[in-house]
Design a protein around this motif. Sequence first.
Motif, PDB file in Angstrom:
ATOM      1  N   LEU A  22       0.830  -1.209   0.000  1.00  0.00           N
ATOM      2  CA  LEU A  22       0.000   0.000   0.000  1.00  0.00           C
ATOM      3  C   LEU A  22       0.864   1.258   0.000  1.00  0.00           C
ATOM      4  O   LEU A  22       0.578   2.215  -0.730  1.00  0.00           O
ATOM      5  CB  LEU A  22      -0.925  -0.010   1.217  1.00  0.00           C
ATOM      6  N   PHE A  23       1.919   1.283   0.822  1.00  0.00           N
ATOM      7  CA  PHE A  23       2.823   2.441   0.845  1.00  0.00           C
ATOM      8  C   PHE A  23       3.419   2.681  -0.538  1.00  0.00           C
ATOM      9  O   PHE A  23       3.440   3.805  -1.045  1.00  0.00           O
ATOM     10  CB  PHE A  23       3.943   2.228   1.863  1.00  0.00           C
ATOM     11  N   ALA A  27       2.667   5.836  -3.026  1.00  0.00           N
ATOM     12  CA  ALA A  27       3.802   6.693  -3.377  1.00  0.00           C
ATOM     13  C   ALA A  27       3.906   6.881  -4.890  1.00  0.00           C
ATOM     14  O   ALA A  27       4.132   8.001  -5.373  1.00  0.00           O
ATOM     15  CB  ALA A  27       5.096   6.093  -2.829  1.00  0.00           C
ATOM     16  N   LEU A  28       3.745   5.791  -5.657  1.00  0.00           N
ATOM     17  CA  LEU A  28       3.828   5.909  -7.111  1.00  0.00           C
ATOM     18  C   LEU A  28       2.694   6.758  -7.669  1.00  0.00           C
ATOM     19  O   LEU A  28       2.900   7.532  -8.611  1.00  0.00           O
ATOM     20  CB  LEU A  28       3.800   4.515  -7.744  1.00  0.00           C
ATOM     21  N   MET A  49       8.984   7.114   0.675  1.00  0.00           N
ATOM     22  CA  MET A  49       7.813   6.296   0.992  1.00  0.00           C
ATOM     23  C   MET A  49       7.788   5.039   0.127  1.00  0.00           C
ATOM     24  O   MET A  49       7.477   3.938   0.622  1.00  0.00           O
ATOM     25  CB  MET A  49       6.553   7.131   0.767  1.00  0.00           C
ATOM     26  N   PHE A  50       8.144   5.178  -1.145  1.00  0.00           N
ATOM     27  CA  PHE A  50       8.198   4.020  -2.031  1.00  0.00           C
ATOM     28  C   PHE A  50       9.267   3.035  -1.559  1.00  0.00           C
ATOM     29  O   PHE A  50       9.042   1.816  -1.512  1.00  0.00           O
ATOM     30  CB  PHE A  50       8.494   4.477  -3.454  1.00  0.00           C
ATOM     31  N   GLY A  51      10.436   3.550  -1.210  1.00  0.00           N
ATOM     32  CA  GLY A  51      11.516   2.681  -0.744  1.00  0.00           C
ATOM     33  C   GLY A  51      11.166   1.957   0.546  1.00  0.00           C
ATOM     34  O   GLY A  51      11.475   0.766   0.716  1.00  0.00           O
ATOM     35  N   ILE A  52      10.504   2.653   1.462  1.00  0.00           N
ATOM     36  CA  ILE A  52      10.071   2.017   2.713  1.00  0.00           C
ATOM     37  C   ILE A  52       9.091   0.888   2.420  1.00  0.00           C
ATOM     38  O   ILE A  52       9.162  -0.201   3.004  1.00  0.00           O
ATOM     39  CB  ILE A  52       9.434   3.060   3.645  1.00  0.00           C
ATOM     40  N   GLY A  53       8.166   1.143   1.497  1.00  0.00           N
ATOM     41  CA  GLY A  53       7.189   0.114   1.141  1.00  0.00           C
ATOM     42  C   GLY A  53       7.844  -1.129   0.570  1.00  0.00           C
ATOM     43  O   GLY A  53       7.506  -2.260   0.961  1.00  0.00           O
ATOM     44  N   ILE A  54       8.789  -0.950  -0.351  1.00  0.00           N
ATOM     45  CA  ILE A  54       9.479  -2.095  -0.939  1.00  0.00           C
ATOM     46  C   ILE A  54      10.280  -2.834   0.134  1.00  0.00           C
ATOM     47  O   ILE A  54      10.317  -4.071   0.169  1.00  0.00           O
ATOM     48  CB  ILE A  54      10.405  -1.637  -2.077  1.00  0.00           C
ATOM     49  N   GLY A  55      10.915  -2.091   1.030  1.00  0.00           N
ATOM     50  CA  GLY A  55      11.675  -2.719   2.102  1.00  0.00           C
ATOM     51  C   GLY A  55      10.808  -3.556   3.027  1.00  0.00           C
ATOM     52  O   GLY A  55      11.226  -4.599   3.529  1.00  0.00           O
ATOM     53  N   SER A 171       1.879   0.743 -12.288  1.00  0.00           N
ATOM     54  CA  SER A 171       2.600   0.102 -11.185  1.00  0.00           C
ATOM     55  C   SER A 171       1.915   0.367  -9.853  1.00  0.00           C
ATOM     56  O   SER A 171       1.821  -0.529  -8.999  1.00  0.00           O
ATOM     57  CB  SER A 171       4.041   0.622 -11.140  1.00  0.00           C
ATOM     58  N   GLY A 172       1.453   1.596  -9.662  1.00  0.00           N
ATOM     59  CA  GLY A 172       0.793   1.937  -8.406  1.00  0.00           C
ATOM     60  C   GLY A 172      -0.480   1.138  -8.197  1.00  0.00           C
ATOM     61  O   GLY A 172      -0.726   0.609  -7.092  1.00  0.00           O
ATOM     62  N   ILE A 173      -1.297   1.017  -9.242  1.00  0.00           N
ATOM     63  CA  ILE A 173      -2.534   0.246  -9.130  1.00  0.00           C
ATOM     64  C   ILE A 173      -2.227  -1.227  -8.871  1.00  0.00           C
ATOM     65  O   ILE A 173      -2.894  -1.889  -8.057  1.00  0.00           O
ATOM     66  CB  ILE A 173      -3.380   0.410 -10.400  1.00  0.00           C
ATOM     67  N   ALA A 174      -1.199  -1.758  -9.545  1.00  0.00           N
ATOM     68  CA  ALA A 174      -0.825  -3.160  -9.332  1.00  0.00           C
ATOM     69  C   ALA A 174      -0.402  -3.402  -7.882  1.00  0.00           C
ATOM     70  O   ALA A 174      -0.769  -4.418  -7.269  1.00  0.00           O
ATOM     71  CB  ALA A 174       0.305  -3.543 -10.283  1.00  0.00           C
TER      72      ALA A 174
END
Length: 214
Positions: A22-23, A27-28, A49-55, A171-174
């Motif tokens: 979700l993060f 973010a995207l 925020m995107f990097g935190i989400g992937i992490g 990418s964000g929707i996915a």
Amino acid sequence: APLAGQLTSRFGPRIPVTLGALFSGIALLLVVGIDPTTDYGTIWWKLAMFGIGIGLMLSPLTTAVLASTPSTRSGLASSIVTTSRQIGSVLGVALLGALVTSNFTTNITSSLIKVGIPTSISAKIAVAVASAGAQASKIRFSGRFPLPAQVVHTLLNQSFTDAIHGAFIVSGIALLCAGVLSALLLGRVQQDVIAQHGTEDVLLEEAAAISAID
């Protein structure tokens, strides 16, 4: 990633995977608002925020797969996870790259037509720039060209920025869909595996050990 491992060992993989997806997705979608003049102060926290989400996602995903697999097949499960990640990266770059290139060409053509460049010339410029890739900024326009070179480059910058918005949206929707599916299905799958292969305490101990290694 270390925080994700701690959350996984305490609550299981569903929470960090769901939050991470979700993060990253949000973010995207927020990055869609950028344009060629966007400053770093506006965008840095969205990228963070995107990097935190992937992490938050990566380590718990591996843990979820291995914790849901009999120990005798853990090597197979680990290989499948790695292979899937590599294939996903390749396909993602290829498909999203094709989407950006297609949108870029279309945007260039329409932008040049709007400022009075004939359709045939606009199409040729669009193809030349899109084919040049990273070298597009080095293209030099003839002195007989009806627009100053700086104006053309400004149009190209805006066209490219608009083109990558489509990739961010897809990418964000996915990722948002992945987050919803994780919230709905991940916990249920874990419970089914617990009922079939062992007690919850044993699986949580295995998950915690895997997270510590990651």
